[in-house]
Design a protein around this motif. Structure first.
Motif, PDB file in Angstrom:
ATOM      1  N   ASP A 248     -90.821  57.203  78.442  1.00 35.58           N
ATOM      2  CA  ASP A 248     -89.655  58.063  78.691  1.00 35.58           C
ATOM      3  C   ASP A 248     -88.847  58.201  77.401  1.00 35.58           C
ATOM      4  OD1 ASP A 248     -90.286  58.509  81.386  1.00 35.58           O
ATOM      5  OD2 ASP A 248     -88.194  58.291  82.021  1.00 35.58           O
ATOM      6  N   LEU A 249     -88.735  57.116  76.681  1.00 34.05           N
ATOM      7  CA  LEU A 249     -88.083  57.182  75.369  1.00 34.05           C
ATOM      8  C   LEU A 249     -88.892  58.107  74.446  1.00 34.05           C
ATOM      9  CD1 LEU A 249     -85.977  56.257  73.319  1.00 34.05           C
ATOM     10  CD2 LEU A 249     -87.271  54.145  73.003  1.00 34.05           C
ATOM     11  N   GLY A 250     -90.193  57.961  74.511  1.00 36.43           N
ATOM     12  CA  GLY A 250     -91.073  58.822  73.719  1.00 36.43           C
ATOM     13  C   GLY A 250     -90.879  60.286  74.069  1.00 36.43           C
ATOM     14  N   ALA A 251     -90.781  60.561  75.369  1.00 36.24           N
ATOM     15  CA  ALA A 251     -90.632  61.954  75.813  1.00 36.24           C
ATOM     16  C   ALA A 251     -89.361  62.573  75.243  1.00 36.24           C
ATOM     17  CB  ALA A 251     -90.628  62.023  77.341  1.00 36.24           C
ATOM     18  N   ILE A 252     -88.288  61.806  75.219  1.00 44.34           N
ATOM     19  CA  ILE A 252     -87.038  62.414  74.759  1.00 44.34           C
ATOM     20  C   ILE A 252     -87.035  62.622  73.246  1.00 44.34           C
ATOM     21  CG2 ILE A 252     -85.515  60.370  74.496  1.00 44.34           C
ATOM     22  CD1 ILE A 252     -84.596  63.707  76.179  1.00 44.34           C
ATOM     23  N   ILE A 253     -87.705  61.734  72.502  1.00 43.15           N
ATOM     24  CA  ILE A 253     -87.705  61.979  71.047  1.00 43.15           C
ATOM     25  C   ILE A 253     -88.642  63.134  70.660  1.00 43.15           C
ATOM     26  CG2 ILE A 253     -87.021  59.582  70.548  1.00 43.15           C
ATOM     27  CD1 ILE A 253     -89.749  59.067  69.360  1.00 43.15           C
ATOM     28  N   GLN A 254     -89.544  63.513  71.560  1.00 41.85           N
ATOM     29  CA  GLN A 254     -90.386  64.670  71.257  1.00 41.85           C
ATOM     30  C   GLN A 254     -89.789  65.959  71.847  1.00 41.85           C
ATOM     31  OE1 GLN A 254     -93.822  63.588  74.500  1.00 41.85           O
ATOM     32  NE2 GLN A 254     -94.324  65.270  73.149  1.00 41.85           N
ATOM     33  N   GLY A 255     -88.583  65.866  72.375  1.00 45.24           N
ATOM     34  CA  GLY A 255     -87.920  67.075  72.836  1.00 45.24           C
ATOM     35  C   GLY A 255     -87.652  67.119  74.330  1.00 45.24           C
ATOM     36  N   GLY A 256     -88.136  66.141  75.073  1.00 41.33           N
ATOM     37  CA  GLY A 256     -87.770  66.057  76.493  1.00 41.33           C
ATOM     38  C   GLY A 256     -88.912  66.328  77.444  1.00 41.33           C
ATOM     39  N   MET A 257     -88.568  66.304  78.730  1.00 42.16           N
ATOM     40  CA  MET A 257     -89.584  66.416  79.769  1.00 42.16           C
ATOM     41  C   MET A 257     -90.227  67.799  79.820  1.00 42.16           C
ATOM     42  SD  MET A 257     -90.130  63.564  81.031  1.00 42.16           S
ATOM     43  CE  MET A 257     -89.452  61.915  81.245  1.00 42.16           C
ATOM     44  N   GLY A 258     -89.601  68.762  79.165  1.00 47.34           N
ATOM     45  CA  GLY A 258     -90.174  70.109  79.152  1.00 47.34           C
ATOM     46  C   GLY A 258     -91.481  70.198  78.365  1.00 47.34           C
ATOM     47  N   ILE A 259     -91.747  69.180  77.562  1.00 52.73           N
ATOM     48  CA  ILE A 259     -92.930  69.255  76.684  1.00 52.73           C
ATOM     49  C   ILE A 259     -93.865  68.064  76.862  1.00 52.73           C
ATOM     50  CG2 ILE A 259     -91.827  68.131  74.670  1.00 52.73           C
ATOM     51  CD1 ILE A 259     -93.949  71.263  74.268  1.00 52.73           C
ATOM     52  N   ALA A 260     -93.388  66.992  77.521  1.00 53.43           N
ATOM     53  CA  ALA A 260     -94.166  65.746  77.559  1.00 53.43           C
ATOM     54  C   ALA A 260     -95.273  65.792  78.611  1.00 53.43           C
ATOM     55  CB  ALA A 260     -93.238  64.559  77.829  1.00 53.43           C
ATOM     56  N   ALA A 261     -96.501  65.582  78.146  1.00 54.82           N
ATOM     57  CA  ALA A 261     -97.652  65.615  79.050  1.00 54.82           C
ATOM     58  C   ALA A 261     -98.409  64.297  78.970  1.00 54.82           C
ATOM     59  CB  ALA A 261     -98.583  66.759  78.661  1.00 54.82           C
ATOM     60  N   GLY A 262     -99.176  64.033  80.010  1.00 55.31           N
ATOM     61  CA  GLY A 262     -99.956  62.796  79.982  1.00 55.31           C
ATOM     62  C   GLY A 262    -101.235  62.924  80.779  1.00 55.31           C
ATOM     63  N   GLY A 263    -102.149  62.001  80.489  1.00 57.19           N
ATOM     64  CA  GLY A 263    -103.414  61.985  81.218  1.00 57.19           C
ATOM     65  C   GLY A 263    -103.638  60.613  81.827  1.00 57.19           C
ATOM     66  N   ASN A 264    -104.028  60.594  83.102  1.00 54.52           N
ATOM     67  CA  ASN A 264    -104.447  59.364  83.764  1.00 54.52           C
ATOM     68  C   ASN A 264    -105.960  59.360  83.687  1.00 54.52           C
ATOM     69  OD1 ASN A 264    -101.746  58.553  85.240  1.00 54.52           O
ATOM     70  ND2 ASN A 264    -102.033  60.756  85.503  1.00 54.52           N
ATOM     71  N   ILE A 265    -106.483  58.490  82.839  1.00 56.07           N
ATOM     72  CA  ILE A 265    -107.884  58.651  82.450  1.00 56.07           C
ATOM     73  C   ILE A 265    -108.797  57.527  82.920  1.00 56.07           C
ATOM     74  CG2 ILE A 265    -109.403  58.801  80.423  1.00 56.07           C
ATOM     75  CD1 ILE A 265    -107.131  60.333  79.065  1.00 56.07           C
ATOM     76  N   ASN A 266    -109.891  57.932  83.515  1.00 58.87           N
ATOM     77  CA  ASN A 266    -111.026  57.046  83.718  1.00 58.87           C
ATOM     78  C   ASN A 266    -112.131  57.632  82.852  1.00 58.87           C
ATOM     79  OD1 ASN A 266    -113.466  55.958  84.478  1.00 58.87           O
ATOM     80  ND2 ASN A 266    -112.894  55.730  86.628  1.00 58.87           N
ATOM     81  N   PRO A 267    -112.424  56.999  81.717  1.00 58.45           N
ATOM     82  CA  PRO A 267    -113.347  57.611  80.758  1.00 58.45           C
ATOM     83  C   PRO A 267    -114.713  57.928  81.354  1.00 58.45           C
ATOM     84  CG  PRO A 267    -112.262  55.703  79.794  1.00 58.45           C
ATOM     85  CD  PRO A 267    -111.912  55.697  81.256  1.00 58.45           C
ATOM     86  N   LYS A 268    -115.064  57.246  82.432  1.00 55.67           N
ATOM     87  CA  LYS A 268    -116.377  57.524  83.027  1.00 55.67           C
ATOM     88  C   LYS A 268    -116.246  58.111  84.424  1.00 55.67           C
ATOM     89  CE  LYS A 268    -119.261  54.403  80.435  1.00 55.67           C
ATOM     90  NZ  LYS A 268    -118.757  53.096  79.981  1.00 55.67           N
ATOM     91  N   GLY A 269    -115.046  58.523  84.796  1.00 54.68           N
ATOM     92  CA  GLY A 269    -114.853  59.000  86.159  1.00 54.68           C
ATOM     93  C   GLY A 269    -113.979  60.237  86.205  1.00 54.68           C
TER      94      GLY A 269
END
Ligand code: IPM
Ligand code: MN
Length: 349
Positions: A248-269
């Motif tokens: 959340d701290l990361g999101a705000i220093i990159q400009g906020g929730m309007g730009i912050a994306a993420g992936g929930n990853i299972n590399p084999k699934g």
């Protein structure tokens, strides 16, 4: 032909997903891949009508897709926790999406609350463990309701779970090929069981990645460094709870929730991609919310499917829109509507 499950979800989820899907369509034509989408109406509205969260038949169908593209989960009429645990965490755990990958990158033209720092300083990635730690839900009440009540909440860390996460982070730092530096973020000075395991695992895996520089920072100090010297970070690896907080701290220093994306990853699934922000009920239906985070999540999804060229095209177009078009990333202050921002990305594609 990729099969993509779309869960638009609650609040502004459907509005941002509409733009994400618009961009996906155009980029698929340009980059030359084919896909089909299957929509699932999971979320607060369905829960309020039927009490269903993720019904078993849906879970079964989802196990056949190539990726899940998620808008937002959270409804003002549903008690906090029910949808988060019953849908979001349920999917993360069920599909063993053991990595939560969250890039923190300041795009051109985007305002950061950190004075004197620009895009060249803010560009790192957090690899958050996504299925263990405090999120495992282990614990108990003792003497509940009495003056002597005790509540236990246990952080559950397995060697296997930590190792696969740490290994992913080393691989990622190597593949990213920027500064090739991986920082373990923990709390070895106080949480001496969990972080001892993490530190030992980190040191062991590091031996296999001699070309990746390693570093360690306590999580509290990390919050300070992320603000003071964000340029010190390249890739961070940390546990579920710390990762939740620092992103959340990361999101705000990159400009906020309007730009912050993420992936929930299972590399084999089956992996699931989402804008980090919530369902923003107060903006629902107003066509003012920023769709860029959802569009960027779509880009991350394509990268995980191996469509690197398409992913790069999306990122480049988003950077053009932040750098040359929109005035602010905040809902209602962009100078454009949600739909228009999607159109701008398509145009620059
Ligand atoms: C996030 C969110 C979730 C989390 C909530 C909604 C359960 O904050 O994706 O970071 O804590 O992981
Ligand atoms: Mn969070």
């Amino acid at each position: 032909m990729y099969k993509i499950a779309v869960i638009a979800g609650d609040g502004t989820g459907p509005e941002v997903m509409r733009e994400g899907l618009k961009v996906l369509k155009v980029v698929s034509e340009k980059a030359g891949f084919k896909y089909e989408t299957i929509e699932y109406d999971l979320g607060g509205d369905r829960y309020l009508k039927t009490k269903e969260l993720v019904p078993d038949p849906v879970l079964k169908e989802l196990s056949k897709v190539d990726a899940i593209y998620l808008g937002a989960i959270g409804h003002p009429d549903v008690k906090p926790g029910i949808l988060e645990q019953g849908i979001l965490l349920k999917l993360r755990f069920h599909f063993e999406q053991y990595i939560n990958l969250r890039p923190v990158k300041l795009y051109p033209g985007v305002w950061t609350p950190i004075k004197d720092k620009g895009p060249e300083d803010i560009d790192f990635v957090v690899v958050r463990e996504n299925t263990e730690g405090l999120y495992k839900g282990m614990g108990e009440f003792q003497k509940k309701g009495t003056k002597d009540e005790v509540a236990l909440q246990i952080s559950h860390n397995t060697r296997k779970g930590v190792e696969r996460c740490v290994r992913f982070a080393f691989e990622y730092a190597k593949k990213r090929n920027k500064r090739k530096k991986l920082t373990l973020v923990g709390k070895t000075n106080v949480l001496t069981y969990a972080w001892d395991l993490w530190q030992r695992t980190f040191n062991d895996v590091a031996k296999e990645y001699k070309d990746v520089k390693t570093d360690y920072a306590h999580v509290d100090a990390t919050c300070m460094w992320m603000v003071k010297n964000p340029e010190w970070f390249d890739v961070i690896v940390t546990d579920n709870m710390f990762g939740d907080i620092i992103t959340d701290l990361g999101a705000i220093i990159q400009g906020g929730m309007g730009i912050a994306a993420g992936g929930n990853i299972n590399p084999k699934g089956i992996s699931m991609f989402e804008p980090i922000g919530g369902s923003a009920p107060k903006y629902t239906g107003k066509n003012v919310i920023n769709p860029l985070a959802a569009i960027c999540a779509g880009g991350m999804m394509l990268e995980s499917l191996g469509e690197d060229k398409a992913a790069a095209m999306i990122e480049k177009s988003v950077m053009k829109v932040t750098g040359e078009k929109i005035k602010s990333l905040s809902a209602g202050k962009m100078g454009y509507s949600t739909t228009e921002v999607g159109d701008l990305v398509v145009e620059s594609l």
